[in-house]
Scaffold this motif. Structure first.
Motif, mmCIF file in Angstrom:
data_model
loop_
_atom_site.group_PDB
_atom_site.id
_atom_site.type_symbol
_atom_site.label_atom_id
_atom_site.label_comp_id
_atom_site.label_asym_id
_atom_site.label_seq_id
_atom_site.Cartn_x
_atom_site.Cartn_y
_atom_site.Cartn_z
ATOM 1 N N ALA A 51 2.215 7.059 4.271
ATOM 2 C CA ALA A 51 0.765 6.936 4.458
ATOM 3 C C ALA A 51 0.435 6.415 5.849
ATOM 4 O O ALA A 51 -0.447 6.948 6.526
ATOM 5 C CB ALA A 51 0.175 6.005 3.404
ATOM 6 N N VAL B 160 -9.480 0.871 1.167
ATOM 7 C CA VAL B 160 -8.505 -0.029 0.543
ATOM 8 C C VAL B 160 -8.091 -1.111 1.533
ATOM 9 O O VAL B 160 -8.094 -2.305 1.214
ATOM 10 C CB VAL B 160 -7.270 0.757 0.030
ATOM 11 C CG1 VAL B 160 -6.111 -0.177 -0.310
ATOM 12 C CG2 VAL B 160 -7.647 1.607 -1.180
ATOM 13 N N PRO C 229 1.235 5.616 -0.941
ATOM 14 C CA PRO C 229 0.560 6.875 -1.252
ATOM 15 C C PRO C 229 1.067 7.419 -2.585
ATOM 16 O O PRO C 229 2.131 7.041 -3.056
ATOM 17 C CB PRO C 229 0.998 7.779 -0.099
ATOM 18 C CG PRO C 229 2.381 7.295 0.215
ATOM 19 C CD PRO C 229 2.331 5.796 -0.010
ATOM 20 N N HIS D 219 -10.681 6.834 1.583
ATOM 21 C CA HIS D 219 -10.278 5.904 0.529
ATOM 22 C C HIS D 219 -9.235 4.914 1.055
ATOM 23 O O HIS D 219 -9.315 3.710 0.789
ATOM 24 C CB HIS D 219 -9.739 6.662 -0.681
ATOM 25 C CG HIS D 219 -9.139 5.772 -1.725
ATOM 26 N ND1 HIS D 219 -9.887 4.927 -2.511
ATOM 27 C CD2 HIS D 219 -7.849 5.574 -2.085
ATOM 28 C CE1 HIS D 219 -9.089 4.250 -3.318
ATOM 29 N NE2 HIS D 219 -7.851 4.630 -3.078
ATOM 30 N N ALA D 220 -8.259 5.411 1.807
ATOM 31 C CA ALA D 220 -7.224 4.537 2.368
ATOM 32 C C ALA D 220 -7.845 3.497 3.301
ATOM 33 O O ALA D 220 -7.486 2.317 3.253
ATOM 34 C CB ALA D 220 -6.178 5.367 3.107
ATOM 35 N N LEU E 229 -2.910 4.742 -2.905
ATOM 36 C CA LEU E 229 -3.856 5.457 -2.059
ATOM 37 C C LEU E 229 -4.238 6.824 -2.578
ATOM 38 O O LEU E 229 -5.236 7.383 -2.169
ATOM 39 C CB LEU E 229 -3.289 5.611 -0.646
ATOM 40 C CG LEU E 229 -3.089 4.317 0.123
ATOM 41 C CD1 LEU E 229 -2.575 4.624 1.516
ATOM 42 C CD2 LEU E 229 -4.367 3.514 0.183
ATOM 43 N N VAL F 145 0.860 -1.182 0.000
ATOM 44 C CA VAL F 145 0.000 0.000 0.000
ATOM 45 C C VAL F 145 0.900 1.237 0.000
ATOM 46 O O VAL F 145 1.696 1.431 0.927
ATOM 47 C CB VAL F 145 -0.930 -0.016 1.239
ATOM 48 C CG1 VAL F 145 -1.801 1.224 1.267
ATOM 49 C CG2 VAL F 145 -1.782 -1.288 1.234
ATOM 50 N N HIS G 67 -1.250 -1.256 -4.188
ATOM 51 C CA HIS G 67 -2.489 -0.494 -4.022
ATOM 52 C C HIS G 67 -2.111 0.973 -3.822
ATOM 53 O O HIS G 67 -1.453 1.321 -2.848
ATOM 54 C CB HIS G 67 -3.266 -0.993 -2.797
ATOM 55 C CG HIS G 67 -3.590 -2.441 -2.862
ATOM 56 N ND1 HIS G 67 -4.724 -2.927 -3.483
ATOM 57 C CD2 HIS G 67 -2.924 -3.534 -2.403
ATOM 58 C CE1 HIS G 67 -4.745 -4.241 -3.387
ATOM 59 N NE2 HIS G 67 -3.668 -4.635 -2.742
#
Length: 180
Positions: free
Chosen positions: A89, A73, A23, A69-70, A55, A21, A53
């Protein structure tokens, strides 16, 4: 078991998987993103399946929409998934990390503590120290890019036995010819 509308490839027990994940745009040409791309590529070379993914922008000061949104996810990832979250993030998402910590196998990737960024007002640095400390308390392991960063995380109550140092490297290149 998966929550949300997350679709995933069929599970293969012989192939380790990681959800990475990040940003912003992972194609951005910075040292931090190059490090992230190198980790993903290295794991793929070792046979891992790596799902990246994105962010969105604005971290470590995400808008309410980016924060939501984060959270979505992370909530959509399958139960028990290995999840590596870039610290840019993660440090801004303590609530999401705390909420998902029992369900996901969270690992933080800390390039440097967010509060150590130059030019921050004292109140902003203090707020970042607090949110990053909370987020780091919610993860099982922490990967850092240097021993100095590992030592700095002692101030965030991260035990040394939870930290792995993975220093950035460089690509091999032919020796340069000097000009004389």
């Amino acid at each position: 078991m998966s929550r949300g509308r997350h679709t995933r490839a069929p599970w293969r027990p012989d192939v380790p998987a990681l959800h990475f994940v990040v940003p912003g745009d992972p194609a951005t040409r910075t040292g931090g993103y190059a490090y992230d791309r190198r980790i993903a590529a290295g794991l793929r070379t070792l046979g891992w399946t790596v799902h990246v993914h994105r962010l969105g922008d604005g971290f470590p000061q995400p808008s309410p929409a980016a924060r939501a949104h984060a959270g979505a996810v992370l909530a959509a990832l399958p139960d028990g998934a290995r999840v590596l979250v870039d610290g840019l993030a993660l440090g801004a998402l303590p609530e999401a990390a705390e909420r998902e910590s029992d369900r996901l196998r969270l690992v933080a990737l800390v390039h440097h503590p967010l509060a150590a960024e130059t030019g921050l007002a004292a109140t902003r640095a203090a707020a970042l120290r607090d949110t990053e400390r909370r987020a780091l308390a919610a993860v099982g392991r922490v990967i850092v890019t240097s021993r100095a960063t590992a030592h700095a995380l002692a101030a965030y109550d991260v035990a040394a036995d939870r930290i792995a140092v993975v220093e950035p490297g460089t690509d091999a290149a032919p020796l340069a010819r000097g000009s004389g």
